[in-house]
Design a protein around this motif. Structure first.
Motif, PDB file in Angstrom:
ATOM      1  N   PRO A  67       0.809  -1.224   0.000  1.00  0.00           N
ATOM      2  CA  PRO A  67       0.000   0.000   0.000  1.00  0.00           C
ATOM      3  C   PRO A  67       0.841   1.273   0.000  1.00  0.00           C
ATOM      4  N   ILE A  68       2.065   1.199   0.509  1.00  0.00           N
ATOM      5  CA  ILE A  68       2.921   2.389   0.484  1.00  0.00           C
ATOM      6  C   ILE A  68       3.270   2.748  -0.967  1.00  0.00           C
ATOM      7  N   LYS A  69       3.641   1.739  -1.765  1.00  0.00           N
ATOM      8  CA  LYS A  69       3.931   1.990  -3.176  1.00  0.00           C
ATOM      9  C   LYS A  69       2.658   2.372  -3.933  1.00  0.00           C
ATOM     10  N   ALA A  70       1.543   1.793  -3.529  1.00  0.00           N
ATOM     11  CA  ALA A  70       0.275   2.172  -4.163  1.00  0.00           C
ATOM     12  C   ALA A  70       0.019   3.660  -3.955  1.00  0.00           C
ATOM     13  N   TYR A  71       0.226   4.141  -2.733  1.00  0.00           N
ATOM     14  CA  TYR A  71       0.056   5.571  -2.442  1.00  0.00           C
ATOM     15  C   TYR A  71       0.998   6.404  -3.325  1.00  0.00           C
ATOM     16  N   GLY A  72       2.254   5.967  -3.427  1.00  0.00           N
ATOM     17  CA  GLY A  72       3.226   6.724  -4.213  1.00  0.00           C
ATOM     18  C   GLY A  72       2.833   6.832  -5.664  1.00  0.00           C
ATOM     19  N   TYR A  73       2.385   5.726  -6.257  1.00  0.00           N
ATOM     20  CA  TYR A  73       2.037   5.764  -7.682  1.00  0.00           C
ATOM     21  C   TYR A  73       0.705   6.466  -7.934  1.00  0.00           C
ATOM     22  N   PHE A  74      -0.232   6.373  -7.002  1.00  0.00           N
ATOM     23  CA  PHE A  74      -1.445   7.191  -7.143  1.00  0.00           C
ATOM     24  C   PHE A  74      -1.067   8.679  -7.116  1.00  0.00           C
ATOM     25  N   SER A  75      -0.107   9.029  -6.289  1.00  0.00           N
ATOM     26  CA  SER A  75       0.304  10.432  -6.163  1.00  0.00           C
ATOM     27  C   SER A  75       0.924  10.958  -7.452  1.00  0.00           C
ATOM     28  N   VAL A  76       1.815  10.189  -8.045  1.00  0.00           N
ATOM     29  CA  VAL A  76       2.456  10.657  -9.268  1.00  0.00           C
ATOM     30  C   VAL A  76       1.461  10.665 -10.427  1.00  0.00           C
ATOM     31  N   GLY A  81      -2.019  14.491 -13.965  1.00  0.00           N
ATOM     32  CA  GLY A  81      -3.356  14.854 -14.411  1.00  0.00           C
ATOM     33  C   GLY A  81      -4.357  13.729 -14.467  1.00  0.00           C
ATOM     34  N   PHE A  82      -4.059  12.567 -13.868  1.00  0.00           N
ATOM     35  CA  PHE A  82      -5.000  11.452 -13.882  1.00  0.00           C
ATOM     36  C   PHE A  82      -5.926  11.598 -12.680  1.00  0.00           C
ATOM     37  N   LYS A  83      -7.101  12.162 -12.895  1.00  0.00           N
ATOM     38  CA  LYS A  83      -7.965  12.609 -11.807  1.00  0.00           C
ATOM     39  C   LYS A  83      -8.517  11.481 -10.951  1.00  0.00           C
ATOM     40  N   MET A  84      -8.728  10.301 -11.550  1.00  0.00           N
ATOM     41  CA  MET A  84      -9.276   9.178 -10.779  1.00  0.00           C
ATOM     42  C   MET A  84      -8.373   8.783  -9.620  1.00  0.00           C
ATOM     43  N   ALA A  85      -7.085   9.143  -9.723  1.00  0.00           N
ATOM     44  CA  ALA A  85      -6.136   8.719  -8.698  1.00  0.00           C
ATOM     45  C   ALA A  85      -6.386   9.392  -7.358  1.00  0.00           C
ATOM     46  N   GLU A  86      -6.996  10.570  -7.367  1.00  0.00           N
ATOM     47  CA  GLU A  86      -7.188  11.303  -6.108  1.00  0.00           C
ATOM     48  C   GLU A  86      -8.091  10.540  -5.157  1.00  0.00           C
ATOM     49  N   GLN A  87      -9.226  10.074  -5.629  1.00  0.00           N
ATOM     50  CA  GLN A  87     -10.139   9.335  -4.772  1.00  0.00           C
ATOM     51  C   GLN A  87      -9.542   7.993  -4.364  1.00  0.00           C
ATOM     52  N   ALA A  88      -8.836   7.358  -5.320  1.00  0.00           N
ATOM     53  CA  ALA A  88      -8.230   6.060  -5.010  1.00  0.00           C
ATOM     54  C   ALA A  88      -7.184   6.201  -3.909  1.00  0.00           C
ATOM     55  N   ARG A  89      -6.426   7.300  -3.938  1.00  0.00           N
ATOM     56  CA  ARG A  89      -5.398   7.483  -2.918  1.00  0.00           C
ATOM     57  C   ARG A  89      -6.015   7.644  -1.535  1.00  0.00           C
ATOM     58  N   LYS A  90      -7.186   8.265  -1.459  1.00  0.00           N
ATOM     59  CA  LYS A  90      -7.854   8.429  -0.165  1.00  0.00           C
ATOM     60  C   LYS A  90      -8.162   7.074   0.461  1.00  0.00           C
ATOM     61  N   SER A  91      -8.508   6.109  -0.386  1.00  0.00           N
ATOM     62  CA  SER A  91      -8.813   4.777   0.157  1.00  0.00           C
ATOM     63  C   SER A  91      -7.562   4.093   0.701  1.00  0.00           C
ATOM     64  N   VAL A  92      -6.398   4.440   0.136  1.00  0.00           N
ATOM     65  CA  VAL A  92      -5.145   3.851   0.609  1.00  0.00           C
ATOM     66  C   VAL A  92      -4.755   4.441   1.963  1.00  0.00           C
ATOM     67  N   VAL A  93      -5.000   5.752   2.128  1.00  0.00           N
ATOM     68  CA  VAL A  93      -4.606   6.435   3.366  1.00  0.00           C
ATOM     69  C   VAL A  93      -5.211   5.738   4.582  1.00  0.00           C
ATOM     70  N   ARG A  94      -6.438   5.258   4.427  1.00  0.00           N
ATOM     71  CA  ARG A  94      -7.127   4.611   5.550  1.00  0.00           C
ATOM     72  C   ARG A  94      -6.443   3.311   5.965  1.00  0.00           C
ATOM     73  N   ARG A  95      -5.591   2.746   5.110  1.00  0.00           N
ATOM     74  CA  ARG A  95      -4.909   1.491   5.414  1.00  0.00           C
ATOM     75  C   ARG A  95      -3.534   1.714   6.054  1.00  0.00           C
ATOM     76  N   LEU A  96      -3.085   2.940   6.136  1.00  0.00           N
ATOM     77  CA  LEU A  96      -1.724   3.218   6.590  1.00  0.00           C
ATOM     78  C   LEU A  96      -1.724   3.835   7.986  1.00  0.00           C
ATOM     79  N   ASP A  97      -0.783   3.386   8.821  1.00  0.00           N
ATOM     80  CA  ASP A  97      -0.615   4.059  10.103  1.00  0.00           C
ATOM     81  C   ASP A  97       0.242   5.305   9.891  1.00  0.00           C
ATOM     82  N   LYS A  98       0.508   6.033  10.952  1.00  0.00           N
ATOM     83  CA  LYS A  98       1.202   7.309  10.839  1.00  0.00           C
ATOM     84  C   LYS A  98       2.599   7.147  10.242  1.00  0.00           C
TER      85      LYS A  98
END
Length: 558
Positions: A67-76, A81-98
């Protein structure tokens, strides 16, 4: 209307390995193959590929879930300009601790710096390091370009281009097709013109000259209407990230553009009332530049959107297409623009006159193989017109390149951008393999690494039947090898070329290979043929005659 015009004569459908193919593998649940291809195009800045890599990391498809790499690639992907990535990244954040989120943000910053919109490994960065100012010598013979007879009755518009070298006598050599759209006859017409064209003679060769031709056809012809309809269909496919459609759409839009030399840009400049007149180049003060050790050894190409007033003074500029450009070069360019007093080549300047100003700086180590290596700086100015980005051919060309379209990568990298050529060559693009081999050969002397790489790609192009590659590879063997089997291979390749077109260098390589094998009688015979053909085909005679004299005395040249 001949159906073949839109069948076999469009962009080459090669063994591609682009983002569209990756998606096909993904949908077929061949996740490992999809992951490998998505990785390649993600590194060019393709937002869709970056998004899909993130999905595979998130789901553990073809790769260990991370999930850490998933967050990184959603971010890039978001940065590109790939807009779908913004919502997808939010779902990853919920899986990560601080702690994990901190790691993920650090990774995102690294990926954006490398593969983001302004990343140092993105297609935009590569294009800012591609030689774009490469003026050829003046022509001494410039025959007219013939409109193809087979297409005349249908008033078919078209475009075609070639890259080629110019020898010391001013004769075009080694023509390599860049594109011919929408039919091969346009390329054949340009090739026929080049065979009769002559340039000013010089004391060394000129590499990578490019000729481009646009065939107007008729705006209201049936074929023009078909092209417009095709553009609409291709646009719908291109919007769905079909890489092949994006590449062809770029060609069609360029062909349909009444002023394709203008750079239609929607870069935040909205108020362009009319297209400004062409600028008189005699009124442009060109930049001065001395090669600097402190700068990266490369080419730097970057642009500004510039507004001139009626008196020809720069009243506004804003950076455009600038990726990691040294501050010293930007400062030099902006200082120079403030000094300009420009004038129109035809007509008059208005109150607002918008242009794209492109600067070129050459900080490469001088290369004696190039006639034009002494050019260190140049600037060009082209008028702007506003268009929606999806109506701009350059927009779709860049999208196709980011998606890994091999022919587009070849065309953009043809002026010896080794990374783009390599990406195309790895997809079995034969002309990219040939051009990559040629480019590496200019770097091969004194570098065993470049020499071996050149051999590899010339072998690849030879396997696909390229006569130029066969001749170049024969030359490689006689120059760099003392191995008997490789010298025999040189003889075999050179004989194939000589049988096909009597090229004097093919005979010269036959002679050189026999000389290295100790067969000086055969070497003299073949070199005499080389001299005869060089004289017949307007090559510079002295090198061939000098080699003949050496073999007659029992000396080896290489």
């Amino acid at each position: 209307m001949k159906k073949w015009i839109f069948a076999a004569a469009l962009l080459p459908q090669l063994c591609l390995a682009n983002a569209s193919d990756a998606m096909t593998f993904y949908l077929d649940q061949q996740y490992q193959k999809a992951f490998t291809l998505f990785e390649q195009t993600a590194e060019l800045g393709d937002g869709r590929s970056q998004f899909n890599l993130a999905v595979q990391y998130l789901r553990g498809q073809g790769v260990k879930a991370d999930p850490i790499k998933a967050y990184g690639y959603f971010s890039v992907a978001m940065d590109n300009g790939f807009k779908m990535a913004e919502q997808a990244r939010k779902s990853v954040v919920r899986r990560l601790d601080k702690s994990q989120l901190a790691q993920a943000k650090n990774l995102a910053d690294e990926l954006i710096a490398r593969y983001g919109k302004l990343g140092t490994q993105s297609i935009n960065y590569e294009l800012s390091r591609t030689l774009t100012y490469n003026p050829t010598r003046e022509k001494t013979a410039n025959p007219a370009t013939a409109y193809p007879d087979a297409l005349r009755s249908d008033a078919v518009p078209g475009l075609a281009s070639y890259i080629f070298d110019i020898d010391e006598n001013g004769v075009p050599r080694d023509l390599i097709l860049l594109n011919s759209y929408p039919a091969p006859e346009f390329g054949q017409s340009i090739a026929e013109k080049l065979r009769e064209t002559r340039f000013v003679a010089a004391d060394k060769k000129f590499h990578n000259a490019i000729i481009r031709g646009v065939f107007a056809g008729a705006q209201d012809s049936e074929m023009s209407q078909k092209l417009k309809a095709r553009a609409e269909r291709l646009l719908q496919q291109a919007k769905r990230d079909d890489v092949n459609a994006q590449a062809e759409l770029a060609q069609v839009l360029k062909l349909l553009d009444e002023q394709p030399q203008y750079h239609a840009i929607d870069g935040g400049v909205k108020d362009i009332p009319v297209v400004a007149p062409q600028i008189s180049f005699s009124s442009i003060t060109q930049p001065e530049f001395t090669k600097q050790e402190k700068l990266e050894t490369t080419y730097f190409t970057f642009s500004y959107l510039v507004n001139l007033n009626a008196e020809g003074k720069v009243v506004h500029w804003q950076p455009y297409e600038q990726v990691n450009i040294p501050r010293v070069l930007r400062k030099k360019s902006e200082t120079l623009m403030q000094q300009w007093q420009l004038s129109a080549a035809d007509g008059e300047l208005k109150e607002q006159n918008w242009y794209r100003v492109q600067f070129f700086y050459n900080n490469q180590v001088p290369n004696s193989a190039y006639l034009n290596d002494q050019i260190t700086a140049h600037v060009e100015i082209k008028p702007l017109s506003n268009k929606e980005e999806q109506q701009q051919w350059r927009y779709w060309q860049h999208k196709a390149a980011m998606g890994g379209h091999s022919d587009t990568l070849f065309q953009l990298g043809v002026n010896c951008n080794l990374r783009l050529l390599t990406l195309a060559a790895k997809q079995d693009h034969s002309r990219a393999q040939l051009q990559l081999g040629k480019c590496l050969m200019t770097k091969a002397d004194g570098s065993a690494v470049y020499a071996e790489q050149a051999k590899h790609w010339l072998e690849k192009a030879t396997a696909q039947g390229s006569l130029i590659a066969k001749r170049k590879l024969a030359g490689w063997y006689v120059r760099y090898s003392d191995n008997g089997s490789e010298l025999e291979k040189a003889i075999e390749l050179a004989e194939e070329v000589a049988d096909e077109n009597d090229h004097p260098l093919a005979y010269a390589y036959l002679a050189a290979a026999h000389a290295k094998l100790g067969n000086f009688e055969e070497a003299v015979d073949y070199q005499q043929q080389a001299v005869n053909e060089a004289n017949e085909q307007a090559f510079e005679l002295a090198p061939f005659q000098q080699s003949l004299a050496a073999y007659q005395q029992g000396n080896i040249l290489f």
